[in-house]
Design an enzyme around this catalytic site. Structure first.
Site: not given
Length: 768
Positions: A490, A603
């Site tokens: 993100e 991530q």
């Protein structure tokens, strides 16, 4: 600096010494739940210092109107808030007319808090000197019953140490609560009635807008020095609160104790007009059993859970504590007994994120529940998505797609999208792929194909239609591209051709076509029913094949790697190793603009695809991509370290795998991301389980067969785990010299260990 005040212990989370600065973090860490309700570890007695009061009921939510600066077409109307429910745990304690409050006491010593994970209870004890000079010893223990999941129980005692004193207990119910997380400070609850019958009390309340009806209830009993004590209460009542006041005179050395039963009945389980009656039935059962017997039931219920779910680690207490903490909270959050519920990212430990269902369930949690429960629990999670298919089709329509295209929500309570950040709501569309992958993964693991013709194929068709319409043909590339997306990472918004998103879209199209052919061939009556509903044509399937065959993947020939997205190499490629520690975590130190321009990965993104589709790539390809992307990954998502741990194990980099394992298993215990006061990271806890079973244990399903490639960190003496594979339980024990397999089942099972077939028989040990 990470926190390090939790005392290492194999079976318990223990805090010693009272520190006001730790109260909110401990309220999260010591949270308790039973799948139907849960609560932060707030003190029973008054506490006037900084605290985050939270009690939650599964499936009960409020649609808080979306708050954005600029409304965009397709925005969700609301953000579903996990509701802070009326509280039943409170017990004011008054000693010689002074309220017991650890924030104002002259001294607090011998403070100890313990969350016993083996037996499922929370205890606290301390010695406090009040400003009036009275010194008391306080002990409390409480739990939320697994067997009677509408019931909680507290035993709370006060011993006067240095004088005679009058001690008053005021157990109360409080409906005048607010959410920490609220967009507009709306009133979330409508209190309908506050009533009592004898020494039972009830608050009936209804959620605004959603109209969930609840009854919060309580009843108490008392002892003096272990002898039953009957005391008539004084009653205080308002429009939102009711309390009973019980007073006793204590000589020095006497112990006065209260057992308080409380909890919730909800119209999800009862007729809304019968909630008080249902509450009375719960209280009668509690009184019939008594606290001691209820606690024994609790220990037995947890014993059964641990018998299947436990992972043992020898030689590393912090690692052992970490994995049990994760397994414990997963089971406190979701037990699989109610197919209308799901696994919220904060569980019952906080309110951040809202919603009850993210892609985390399919990507991370499903493997844990498949292997540690029976397959019906995992199937419930898939059926949950099937029942939301119509809402997913509506969600896609809001974005301009029609003809049955389905976009599952990033965040939901009832199938509607309810996330209010545009880069997530409109762009993080990869969540569709995780749901399709979970269907594949469930069949691969359980061998139960029935879900696909009965429900799953309709889900797959909706998802495939979405990918087909979301892809755009690029004349310049002569390929299909997917524009304006946010991948799992993100820290890159509104980018083009996120590799993971493109790859899972292609796979979804191909897998759906494969399943259509299989259902048409093997389940003709189901296919006829689905065809009448979905109206799949040969032309549509040909379109899907064109898109899948010509999907574009950004690739760099010189580096010989897939690029995370088209523009990744345009960034200033400074690795995390060269990022000053005082700049971490960057999501708390940097502007969003700076984060988006940086190369830093929140991530696993490209590597998430390599994790899902490991069989599609060689070990050399994995190593190349791991070596390129890992140095840029800051792991500021709880979902990241577990994937890297599994892949480091695959590459036999055990030091690195172990480091990532510790980070994922102790993410909250050591507060790596400096946010544990907001609640725990429940769904990533399933990734911790995967990092041992799939990482160190090397468990995979290949060619319809259970396979293992066991490895062990050098600082462990041994570890063990169980998996329920197609109703046969395989017990795996690994030490530095060998791996031992044991089978609980009715028939032999042939597994593959380090590429060699091994047959294990029931109740016989096989040593590799």
């Amino acid at each position: 600096m990470n926190q390090n005040y939790i005392i290492p212990n194999e079976w318990s989370i223990i805090e010693e010494g009272f520190d006001k600065d730790r109260v909110m973090s401990s309220e999260s860490l010591f949270s308790i739940g039973n799948g139907a309700m849960g609560q932060r570890a707030n003190f029973e007695e008054t506490y006037s210092g900084p605290t985050f009061q939270g009690s939650y009921i599964a499936g009960v939510y409020y649609p808080d109107k979306t708050r954005v600066g600029w409304w965009k077409n397709g925005y969700p109307e609301y953000f579903a808030k996990v509701l802070n429910a009326p509280s039943w745990i409170g017990i004011n304690v008054i000693i010689n007319n002074e309220i017991l409050d650890l924030n104002t006491c002259d001294t607090v010593s011998d403070f100890k808090r313990e969350l016993n994970m083996k037996e499922g209870w929370l205890s606290r004890s301390f010695v406090a000197t009040l400003k009036n000079g009275i010194q008391v010893e306080v002990k409390s223990i409480r739990f939320l019953s697994l067997d009677l999941d509408e019931l909680g129980a507290i035993n709370y005692s006060v011993k006067v140490l240095n004088d005679d004193a009058t001690v008053v207990f005021e157990p109360y119910l409080d409906g005048g609560i607010t959410n920490e997380d609220s967009n507009w400070d709306d009133k979330f609850w409508d209190i309908l009635s506050v009533t009592r019958e004898d020494e039972m009390a009830f608050i009936q309340a209804k959620t605004m807008k959603t109209g969930f009806s609840t009854c919060t209830f309580m009843q108490s009993t008392f002892k003096m020095n272990d002898e039953d004590l009957q005391i008539a209460p004084n009653v205080s009542q308002s429009s939102t609160k009711i309390s009973f006041s019980y007073s006793a005179n204590l000589s020095q050395g006497d112990t006065f104790s209260i057992t308080k039963y409380g909890g919730y009945t909800v119209d999800r389980n009862h007729d809304k007009y019968e909630l008080v009656t249902a509450a009375k039935n719960v209280l009668r059962k509690a009184q019939d059993y008594g606290f001691t017997a209820l606690l024994e039931q609790q220990k037995n219920a947890w014993s059964k859970i641990w018998d299947m779910a436990d992972i043992t680690i020898s030689g590393d207490i912090e690692a052992q504590q970490g994995i049990r903490f994760n397994i414990f909270h997963l089971n406190q959050t979701y037990l699989g007994t109610d197919p209308t519920l799901n696994i919220g990212p904060k569980g019952f430990t906080g309110e951040k994120y809202g919603g009850s269902t993210y892609w985390d369930t399919e990507a991370y949690c499903l493997p844990f529940y498949m292997a540690t429960k029976n397959q019906s629990v995992a199937r419930n999670l898939l059926e949950y998505r099937y029942h939301h298919l119509d809402k997913a089709i509506e969600n896609a329509e809001k974005l301009g797609f029609n003809s049955g295209a389905a976009l599952y929500p990033m965040v939901t309570m009832n199938g509607e999208e309810c996330h209010n950040e545009w880069e997530i709501t409109f762009q993080e569309i990869h969540r569709n792929g995780a749901i399709a992958f979970a269907i594949f993964n469930y069949y691969r693991y359980t061998g139960d194909f029935s879900y696909i013709p009965e429900m799953g194929l309709e889900v797959l068709i909706g998802i495939a239609r979405f990918w087909n319409k979301r892809a755009t043909y690029s004349t310049a590339k002569d390929k299909y591209v997917i524009l304006g997306v946010t991948g799992p990472n993100e820290y890159e918004n509104n980018i083009n051709n996120n590799w993971y998103t493109n790859y899972i879209a292609k796979w979804c199209l191909e897998y759906t076509m494969e399943m259509i052919a299989k259902v048409k061939s093997d389940y003709p009556s189901d296919f006829t029913r689905i065809q009448e509903k979905a109206k799949i044509s040969d032309n549509e399937l040909a379109d899907w094949k064109n898109v899948a065959d010509a999907m574009y993947f950004p690739y760099h020939e010189g580096l010989n790697i897939y690029l995370q997205q088209d523009g990744f190499l345009d960034k200033e490629l400074i690795t995390v190793a060269d990022l000053p520690e005082d700049q971490r975590p960057i999501n708390q130190k940097w502007s969003w603009d700076r984060i988006l321009r940086s190369p830093y990965i929140k991530q696993a993104d490209t590597l998430q695809g390599f994790y899902f589709f490991e069989d599609h790539f060689s070990t050399e390809e994995l190593e190349r991509h791991f070596d390129f992307y890992e140095p840029f990954t800051v792991h500021e998502s709880s979902l990241s370290p577990c994937v890297h741990s599994i892949q480091a194990s695959k590459l036999n980099r055990m030091e690195q795998a172990y480091t990532f394992y510790l980070r994922t298993s102790r993410l909250d215990l050591d507060d790596y991301n400096h946010e544990v006061h907001e609640g725990l990271h429940i769904t990533s806890m399933a990734g911790t389980w995967m990092s041992i079973v799939e990482g160190f244990g090397g468990m995979r399903i290949k060619n319809d067969q259970l396979t293992f490639e066991p490895r062990i960190p050098k600082n462990w003496d041994a570890y063990s785990f169980k998996v329920n594979f197609r109703n046969q339980i395989v017990n795996v024990k690994v030490n530095q010299q060998k791996t031992v397999f044991e089978l609980e089942g009715d028939a032999d099972l042939t597994i593959k260990v380090n590429d060699k077939d091994i047959t294990i028989s029931p109740d016989e040990l096989v040593v590799v």
